[in-house]
Design an enzyme around this catalytic site. Structure first.
Site, short mmCIF file in Angstrom:
data_model
loop_
_atom_site.label_atom_id
_atom_site.label_comp_id
_atom_site.label_asym_id
_atom_site.label_seq_id
_atom_site.Cartn_x
_atom_site.Cartn_y
_atom_site.Cartn_z
N ASP A 140 -62.71 -52.72 -3.15
CA ASP A 140 -62.53 -54.01 -3.81
C ASP A 140 -62.08 -53.86 -5.26
O ASP A 140 -61.78 -54.87 -5.91
CB ASP A 140 -63.83 -54.82 -3.75
N ASP A 445 -76.00 -60.87 4.46
CA ASP A 445 -76.30 -60.10 5.66
C ASP A 445 -77.49 -60.68 6.43
O ASP A 445 -77.49 -60.69 7.66
CB ASP A 445 -76.58 -58.63 5.29
#
Length: 879
Positions: A140, A445
């Protein structure tokens, strides 16, 4: 194969001694009930000291009892699992599914390239058919240093993977293995080890040299075509998709030094633009899911953090024992391994091992349908991540596709896959909602795992003797508290969101699993009762006010039993989990720290955010002691404040004395000049108009503005307030030319009375704004320029959740300034219009005056002419 008798690939065993524990838990709950009964039956009478404190203690004890009941869901039905990998090999060795492994990174400084490639090499070397293994690195940061490190790792893998297979190396992270081995002098392995060590050291030196230098030489950049993709790179938050297949596992030429196939290795930096949210790690994972579905199409997906290397080369086969079991496998969506660490001290000074969670609580969750998805060390079915619902009776077997021929070339495959990682691909789709990882929460998550379980799937927790993954734990108290603040804040946000396990999962998962989720979601709520219980009884001890039963009272027994039994069980549980006595003591200390700091700030920040307020955690860090001290002073002086402001009886201090005291205190605090300044400030703080730069232009005026960050948005507005001309000029208006740091022209406006625009700065540095006036008259111009810098776009996927409220503060600050900017422009427009209207009014008055004067003059002239005419006619008639 289908006619063979069912032979399970794993077994499940219940914990021993569970009946004894349930008996103990029942006795502890009876003691808690007696504590509640004591509080209800011994309430102090009206006017007696400690009455309200008594009620607050009762509320705290009710909460402690309620939360204790929640924790029993984590201990009431624990199960343990064991796999049979030999049966898996005997039955499915030629039909094993493809496995795609995702490694996520976001910052080459916080997550050094050498740590990253050790993780990549450890998963590339799994004991698994290499042609069915694909490793994807999501960067990223879009760092060419990371790409260079991965390119070096792809070369070293040709030597490292056959070495691991030949000598059955464990662990298969080179750095961890070299650190763990003893002296091997004189053996064949020692000779090859020396060669491997030299290759590794040379690779490390090259990567470290490039990292220290901060850029790559032309010689290195020209060696691989992948570096050309950085030609269009603007910044970390503004670049195209960069995708490179470094090793093509389907290519017969891609082999190691012994001629064996290598796993596929792919580098991906998804597209980022300043105007598009990138959703941090969840966005990176979803991009990987889509890209891998085009390149390798593995039916099983493993994701690991870049600091979590593989410690067990058999972990893939362990996970497949669950997925490929004929009876229970079709129900399993994901297999979660524990998150262990290799830098834990023996006595765990900061209690950062998550020992009890890994060894006790997750086994308890497994007994009710499966553990949480914790974001690393987890094997998923691809189709469940993509939103597939569980259907009862469906086989749900993995689709094995062997020797699938690819029609595209590598270059075509790379180009066709880039669109899947674009920042606009998810627009008007279900990605981030019903497909992939969920967006909108710091612990995405957890809600992703909950949504999968709510669709009917089960999950499995597997904790092998040899730990599957080892990572880097927090090493300071500050890091530990910040980490728990982020976790507890994210879990509490889940509780208050539509994904709350209290109602979102009701009827979809077992009640025990609901309670297990709630146990973590209520972490932050523990702060207030713990803080109250830790402070107030101590204060009332100074006043000799009893808040608990006397030692001779029978009511003392339930208090003593609950406290002693709870701590005794906690110690036994910790020691059975592999801890030490001193480690348990440190755990109790950190337990208190977390509940009075991390959980407290998580609770207040979440509540403030829910109510629309912003909370700056930096204030908490720097001013905590002052806040506590001031709060204590207010409590101590509460009777004085009552007399000053609240009391209505004879005990109220007269208002005149209160005012004089306040003025005197203010004078003593800041002095006379400061007092005068405060009074002046009170008058000056009345809201008024916001003004920018206002100047008078003759021919040309130039201004400069230093743009600190490339990619920032520059907002500009100007209004010609007035022109010093008596009458309207045909050239009213100004020209504006904007030039960048290199002298290039960015914007050009001609003959504009007013304009408001924005542009993106492609370079940082000084930008020039030059106004030109073609009119022969002076003109007054109101000019404003503002630079928008969204700092949260620069944060990385792993770090983006450390303090999410800063993002909201930044957005709010920018929104407020935009309103101020718009207001300023509108006010300048209004002022111009007022000046124009005033000028028009003056012109109208002047015109009316001149017209009236002309009419009067014409009338006088007409009367005069008529009079002369009549006088002439009269004279003629007399004659």
């Amino acid at each position: 194969m289908g006619n063979e008798a069912y032979v399970p690939l794993f077994e499940t065993k219940k914990a021993k001694g569970i009946a004894l524990y349930r008996l103990f838990a029942a006795s502890a709950f009876a003691g808690i009930c007696f504590v509640w009964a004591y509080r209800v039956n011994h309430v102090p009478s009206n006017g007696e000291d400690g009455r309200w404190v008594w009620f607050c203690l009762f509320a705290a004890e009710v909460w402690f009892g309620f939360y204790w009941l929640l924790t029993q869901a984590l201990r009431w039905n624990p199960i343990y699992r064991h796999t049979f990998k030999n049966r898996l090999s005997d039955r499915y060795e030629n039909d094993l599914p493809g496995v795609d492994i995702f490694v996520c990174t976001a910052d080459p400084i916080i997550e050094p390239p050498m740590m990253l490639i050790n993780t990549v090499l450890s998963v590339m070397a799994y004991d698994y058919p290499q042609e069915k293994l694909s490793v994807y690195l999501s960067d990223d940061a879009a760092s060419y240093l990371i790409f260079y490190a991965l390119m070096e790792a792809s070369k070293f893998a040709k030597h490292w993977i056959p070495f691991c297979k030949k000598f059955n190396v464990e662990p298969r992270s080179p750095a961890a293995y070299f650190k763990s081995i003893s002296d091997l002098n004189g053996t064949r392995e020692a000779k090859e080890l020396a060669t491997i060590k030299k290759l590794y050291k040379d690779m490390e030196n090259r990567i470290e040299a490039a990292t220290k230098l901060g850029h790559l030489s032309e010689e290195i950049s020209s060696k691989h075509k992948g570096f050309s993709q950085w030609d269009s790179y603007v910044s970390q938050g503004d670049h195209d998709t960069i995708l490179q297949i470094l090793i093509d596992g389907k290519d017969p030429i891609a082999t190691d030094v012994e001629g064996c196939r290598l796993p596929t290795l792919v580098y991906l930096a998804r597209e980022k633009r300043p105007q598009h949210l990138h959703n941090f790690k969840a966005g990176a994972m979803n991009a990987l899911i889509r890209v891998s579905s085009k390149i390798s199409k593995g039916q099983i997906i493993l994701n690991v953090d870049c600091d979590m290397y593989s410690n067990n080369s058999q972990a893939v086969r362990d996970a497949l024992c669950f997925f490929m079991d004929d009876k229970e496998g079709p129900e399993i969506a994901y297999v979660q391994f524990p998150q262990n660490f290799d830098d834990i001290t023996r006595n765990e000074v900061y209690s950062n091992s998550m020992r009890v969670i890994n060894e006790v609580e997750f086994h308890g969750l497994d007994g009710y349908g499966g553990p949480l998805y914790i974001g690393t060390g987890c094997f998923h079915r691809r189709d469940t991540l993509c939103g597939r619902n569980f259907s009862e009776g469906s086989k749900n077997k993995l689709k094995i596709e062997n020797n699938v021929q690819r029609e595209e070339t590598i270059h075509e495959l790379e180009e066709n896959s880039k669109v899947l990682a674009s920042c606009t691909y998810e627009n008007n789709t279900e990605w981030g909602k019903e497909m992939g990882l969920k967006y909108g929460c710091p612990v995405e998550d957890v809600i992703t795992g909950l949504s999968i379980q709510s669709r009917g799937w089960r999950s499995v927790y597997y904790n092998p003797a040899r730990k599957a993954f080892l990572g880097v734990a927090t090493t300071t108290l500050g890091q530990a508290l910040v980490q728990h603040k982020r976790w507890s804040e994210g879990d509490f946000q889940i509780l208050l969101s539509k994904y709350s396990p209290a109602w979102y999962a009701k009827g979809k998962i077992s009640f025990g699993l609901q309670l297990g989720y709630c146990c973590y979601c209520f972490w932050a709520c523990n702060s207030l009762p713990v803080l109250f219980y830790s402070i107030v009884p101590s204060l009332y001890l100074l006043r000799s006010v009893s808040l608990f039963p006397q030692l001779s009272s029978p009511w003392f027994i339930p208090f003593a039993y609950v406290i002693c039994s709870n701590y005794a069980y906690s110690l036994v549980e910790f020691l059975r989990s592999g801890g030490t006595l001193l480690g348990w003591w440190n755990d109790q200390r950190i337990w208190l720290y977390k509940r009075t700091t991390s959980y407290l700030f998580a609770f207040t920040d979440t509540i403030a955010n829910s109510l629309g307020f912003s909370a700056d955690s930096g204030v908490y860090e720097t001013l905590l002691l002052q806040i506590v001290l001031c709060s204590l002073l207010i409590l101590i002086n509460w009777p004085l404040y009552q007399g000053l402001f609240l009391r209505k009886d004879n005990g109220k201090i007269p208002s005149s004395i209160a005012i004089k005291s306040a003025v005197f205190a203010l004078l003593m605090k800041i002095g006379f000049l400061g007092f005068v300044a405060v009074i002046l400030l009170a008058f000056l703080c009345i809201p008024n108009a916001v003004f920018g730069i206002r100047f008078v232009i003759d021919r040309e005026e130039c201004f400069s503005h230093n743009v600190k960050y490339e990619g920032d948005t520059i907002h500009v507005s100007f209004v010609v307030i007035k022109a010093d001309s008596t009458w309207h000029s045909s050239h009213e208006g100004v020209d504006l030319v904007v030039k960048g740091p290199s002298g290039e022209q960015v914007q050009d406006y001609r003959d504009k009375i007013s304009e408001k625009f924005e542009f993106v700065a492609n370079q940082k540095g000084v930008h020039r704004f030059c106004f030109s006036n073609k009119s022969p008259y002076y003109e007054t111009v109101d000019f404003d320029v503002h630079e928008s810098h969204f700092s949260y776009y620069d944060q990385h996927a792993k770090d983006e959740h450390l303090n999410p409220l800063l993002d909201q503060i930044s957005k709010l600050e920018e929104a407020l300034y935009n309103i101020q900017f718009e207001q300023h422009w509108l006010e300048a427009q209004t002022e111009r219009q007022a000046i124009v209207n005033e000028a028009m009014s003056k012109r109208a008055v002047h015109k009316a005056f001149y017209e009236s004067a002309a009419l009067i003059g014409a009338s006088v002239l007409q009367v005069y002419l008529l009079r002369r005419l009549f006088e002439r006619k009269l004279g003629m008639s007399r004659v």
